[in-house]
Design an enzyme around this catalytic site. Structure first.
Site, mmCIF file in Angstrom:
data_model
loop_
_atom_site.group_PDB
_atom_site.id
_atom_site.type_symbol
_atom_site.label_atom_id
_atom_site.label_comp_id
_atom_site.label_asym_id
_atom_site.label_seq_id
_atom_site.Cartn_x
_atom_site.Cartn_y
_atom_site.Cartn_z
ATOM 1 N N HIS A 72 0.819 -1.215 0.000
ATOM 2 C CA HIS A 72 0.000 0.000 0.000
ATOM 3 C C HIS A 72 0.855 1.268 0.000
ATOM 4 C CE1 HIS A 72 0.311 1.013 4.389
ATOM 5 N NE2 HIS A 72 0.349 -0.287 4.567
ATOM 6 N N GLU A 220 -5.134 1.743 2.820
ATOM 7 C CA GLU A 220 -5.035 0.584 3.705
ATOM 8 C C GLU A 220 -5.103 0.988 5.165
ATOM 9 O OE1 GLU A 220 -2.920 -2.504 6.177
ATOM 10 O OE2 GLU A 220 -2.499 -0.364 5.915
ATOM 11 N N GLU A 221 -4.507 2.134 5.515
ATOM 12 C CA GLU A 221 -4.392 2.516 6.916
ATOM 13 C C GLU A 221 -5.725 2.864 7.571
ATOM 14 O OE1 GLU A 221 -1.966 1.903 8.541
ATOM 15 O OE2 GLU A 221 -0.109 2.140 7.425
ATOM 16 N N HIS A 330 3.997 3.427 12.800
ATOM 17 C CA HIS A 330 2.934 4.436 12.926
ATOM 18 C C HIS A 330 3.375 5.626 13.779
ATOM 19 C CE1 HIS A 330 -0.822 1.970 11.579
ATOM 20 N NE2 HIS A 330 0.230 1.764 10.800
#
Length: 358
Positions: A72, A220-221, A330
């Site tokens: 992604h 995606e996140e 993240h």
């Protein structure tokens, strides 16, 4: 300009691309794959799909098999929801982040020529009550300071709905620069892997009995991944999902360690969204052993990837998850080992070429 290795990862890491705003990342990838694939397209969801066509006696051009390799493009980030009377920006997070890593971080708001720099902040600790100091500051009580004197001044540079991302340098450190630090290594390392694998297949062609479809996916996140759309268009028989995975190798982790840096890519058995194909996992491990490449089994069944969206597509897809062990995921400072990146790249290439011989 074409980039390779660490330079390629660096350029991808620095690109601006939170979920739903992947344009700059996609443009960079398009530039990097020009002339290195048989075709590419951008679908309606914003996924970029590049194809290396099969060849040889076992290839059926009328009804080709498809192998999908997916990573992604998007990163975690922020979305401006309000500009206060005083000129500060209230925001929500885009993707999952620990609020404790946010305050004091430098961010960039907007993209291209309209970028504005700022700092995430909250009430200073010496002004907080005892109760406030005992808890993590929620995102709702944070703001981005862009140096504006009031709302009218801030509106010259920022509008509600603008995206923001961490402003974090890409650096190497450790012995001989073995470690790399930057934002968005989840999953720009996967995008770099796709580009290098694609280039290898194009520059050293072999008689692949199938088409290899490289899917650079979006969103995606935030859990609404474009991988589902990409898989629907590709109709793959099998898929390899290249990701970054969290690493718990801090002091005291003991048996709770997820994977180890320096031991190659991490093969997932299962996570919160997918049970991976055991035959596929065995093939990956045999290939690694035959080619003296490192890989390891993920020791936790946490998280989730695009595999969940791909596996359930149409009649179903056999999936393999291979991830780069990455510390501080993240956050503004993801840390990974370049050797693990190389091992993952070489393993996927070996798997594809082994398939051609079977």
């Amino acid at each position: 300009m074409k980039y390779t290795g660490l330079d390629l990862i660096r350029e991808l890491s620095l690109a601006f691309g939170p979920s739903g705003c992947e344009d700059a990342v996609r443009a960079l990838i398009e530039e990097q794959i020009q002339g290195d694939c048989d075709s590419y397209r951008v679908d309606k969801a914003g996924n970029l799909i590049a194809v290396i066509n099969g060849r040889g006696m076992d290839y059926d051009p009328e009804n080709p098999r498809h192998i999908m390799i997916s990573s992604h493009m998007d990163e975690v980030g922020f979305l401006v929801r309000e500009i206060t009377e005083e000129g500060y920006l209230k925001f929500v997070t885009v993707g999952g982040m620990d609020p404790r890593v946010l305050c004091g971080r430098h961010v960039v708001v907007g993209e291209g020529k309209h970028q504005t720099h700022g700092v995430i902040a909250s009430k200073a600790i010496h002004l907080q009550t005892a109760e406030e100091r005992s808890k993590s500051t929620p995102v709702s009580k944070m703001y981005i300071d862009i140096g504006a004197k009031d709302r009218e001044d801030a509106q010259k540079y920022v509008t509600v709905g603008d995206y923001a991302v961490f402003d974090s340098d890409f650096v190497t450190f450790g012995k001989d620069g073995c470690m790399m630090k930057g934002k968005a290594l989840d999953d720009r390392v996967g995008c770099a892997l796709l580009i290098e694998i694609l280039r290898d297949l194009h520059s050293q062609p072999c008689d692949l009995p199938f088409d290899v479809c490289f899917a650079f996916t979006c969103c995606e996140e935030v859990g609404i991944s474009g991988a589902n759309v990409a898989a629907f268009g590709i109709k793959p028989d099998t898929a390899i999902i290249l990701e970054a995975t969290a690493v718990n190798d801090l002091p005291g982790a003991g048996r709770n360690a997820v994977s180890k840096q320096g031991e190659g890519g991490t093969l997932s058995l299962a996570d919160r969204g997918t049970i991976y194909d055991m035959g596929f996992i065995d093939f990956a491990r045999r290939t690694a052993e035959e080619h003296q490449l490192k890989c390891q089994i993920k020791q936790a069944m946490t998280g989730g990837t695009d595999a969940a969206h791909i596996q359930r597509n149409m009649e179903g897809v056999r999936v393999l998850g291979l991830s780069l062990p990455t510390r501080y995921i993240h956050s503004a400072s993801n840390v990974a080992r370049y050797e693990d990146f190389e091992q993952m790249r070489d393993l996927v290439i070996a798997m594809l070429r082994n398939w051609a011989l079977e």
